[in-house]
Design an enzyme around this catalytic site. Structure first.
Site, PDB file in Angstrom:
ATOM      1  N   HIS A   7      35.941  41.553  36.749  1.00 46.69           N
ATOM      2  CA  HIS A   7      36.217  42.030  38.058  1.00 46.69           C
ATOM      3  C   HIS A   7      37.176  41.591  38.922  1.00 46.69           C
ATOM      4  CE1 HIS A   7      31.790  44.448  38.120  1.00 46.69           C
ATOM      5  NE2 HIS A   7      32.597  44.601  37.023  1.00 46.69           N
ATOM      6  N   VAL A   9      41.108  43.666  40.217  1.00 50.16           N
ATOM      7  CA  VAL A   9      41.232  43.974  41.833  1.00 50.16           C
ATOM      8  C   VAL A   9      42.538  42.977  42.231  1.00 50.16           C
ATOM      9  CG1 VAL A   9      40.243  43.880  44.033  1.00 50.16           C
ATOM     10  CG2 VAL A   9      38.981  44.374  42.327  1.00 50.16           C
TER      11      VAL A   9
END
Length: 296
Positions: A42, A46
C-alpha cells in the site's frame, strides 16, 4: 539508483536489527507478517515506496492511514516504529522509514517460509502523503481482471507480476466486508467453501463487517503456493482473487504456480524487487525521518 549495499558502511547492523524486530513480532503474532507485507504494497502503490503510509494524521494533516483501503485494516505501524527506534539507536539519522518497511516486508515473507531476495535500499522518506491518491491507486478487492491488470500496469508491473504478487494472499486475513458479496452472490465458488465463510460473515451489510477469515484456507501462516491451488478449486476468498482463475488470460499463470512452488517463489521475489523500485525518492529529495509517524 537503489542498491543492496547502500548502508553497508553507514549502518552495518541494519539488516540484523530489522530482522530481529520482525522475527519477534511475527513469532508472537504470525498474522503480523502479512500485515507488514501489505503495508509495503500500500505504500508503494501511492506515489512510490516513500514511507508515506507511515505518516500519522494530525489536526492539520490528513495522510493515507484513513483512506478507504487502509482504515481499520492497515496494521503493523507499531512494529515498524519500534524497529525504527532500534535502528536510530545504532545509526541515528541514516536509514529511512521507507527502507525499513521494504526490508521488513522481505523478512516477514522469509519468516513465514517464503523466498528470500536482496532488498535494494537508498530510498528517502516523503514529507507528504495523499489520502486521495491512496483512495484511487490501491487495487480494490472488487476489481475485475482487466482493472487489476491496469492498476498494476499503471505502476510498471506486468500481468505476471500482478498474479505473482496476488500470491501474497497465501498469508493473512480479510474482513467480511470485503468478501461478503462473493460468498453470497457469486457462482464461481466452491459451495462448501461459500457456506463455511458465510458462517462468520452475516449477509446483512454492517453486520460482522470486521469479522476475519484467512485468505488461504489451507495454510494461513505459511508462505506457500496453496493460494493458487485454492483458486483452481474455486476457493478464492476475494472477488479479486478468483478472477485470476476464471477462464481468462491469467488462468495459465495460476496453473503454472499451482504446479511449481519454485516458479512462484522466484517470480514473487522478482516482482517484489520491481515493486520496491516504484518511484523512490533519492539524492536530496525527501528526508530521513527521525520517527516514522511524522515529518522532521
Amino acid at each position: 539508483q537503489l542498491t543492496t549495499n547502500f548502508y553497508s558502511t553507514s549502518c552495518p547492523n541494519l539488516l540484523s536489527t530489522v530482522k530481529s524486530g520482525v522475527k519477534s513480532a511475527v513469532s508472537s503474532q504470525p498474522r503480523m507478517g502479512a500485515s507488514i507485507l501489505r503495508l509495503f504494497f500500500h505504500d508503494c502503490f501511492v506515489n512510490g515506496c516513500d514511507g508515506s503510509i507511515l505518516l500519522d494524521d494530525t489536526s492539520s494533516f490528513t495522510g493515507e492511514q484513513n483512506a478507504g483501503p487502509n482504515r481499520n485494516s492497515a496494521r503493523g505501524f507499531t512494529v515498524i516504529n519500534d524497529i525504527k527506534s532500534a535502528v536510530e539507536k545504532a545509526c541515528p539519522g541514516v536509514v529511512s522509514c521507507a527502507d525499513i518497511l521494504a526490508i521488513a516486508a522481505r523478512d516477514s515473507v522469509v519468516q513465514l517460509g517464503g523466498p528470500n531476495w536482496n532488498v535494494k535500499v537508498g530510498r528517502r522518506d516523503a514529507k507528504t502523503a495523499s489520502q486521495a491518491a491512496a483512495n484511487s491507486n490501491i487495487p480494490a478487492p472488487s476489481m475485475s481482471l482487466s482493472q487489476l491488470i491496469s492498476s498494476f500496469s499503471a505502476v510498471g508491473l506486468s500481468t505476471r507480476d500482478m498474479v505473482a504478487l496476488s500470491g501474497a494472499h497465501t498469508i493473512g486475513q480479510s474482513r467480511c466486508v470485503n468478501f461478503r458479496a462473493r460468498v453470497y452472490n457469486e457462482t464461481n465458488i466452491n459451495a462448501a467453501f461459500a457456506t463455511l465463510r458465510q458462517r462468520s460473515c452475516p449477509r446483512a451489510a454492517g453486520s460482522g463487517d470486521a469479522n476475519l477469515a484467512p485468505l488461504d484456507i489451507n495454510s494461513a501462516t505459511s508462505f506457500d503456493n496453496s493460494y493458487f491451488k485454492n483458486l483452481m478449486a474455486q476457493r478464492g476468498l476475494l472477488h479479486s482473487d478468483q478472477v485470476l482463475f476464471n477462464g481468462g488470460s491469467t488462468d495459465s499463470i495460476v496453473r503454472g504456480y499451482s504446479n511449481s512452488p519454485s516458479s512462484f517463489n522466484s517470480d514473487f521475489a522478482a516482482a517484489m524487487i520491481k515493486m520496491g523500485d516504484i518511484s523512490p525518492l533519492t539524492g536530496s529529495s525527501g528526508e530521513i525521518r527521525k520517527v516514522c509517524g511524522k515529518t522532521n
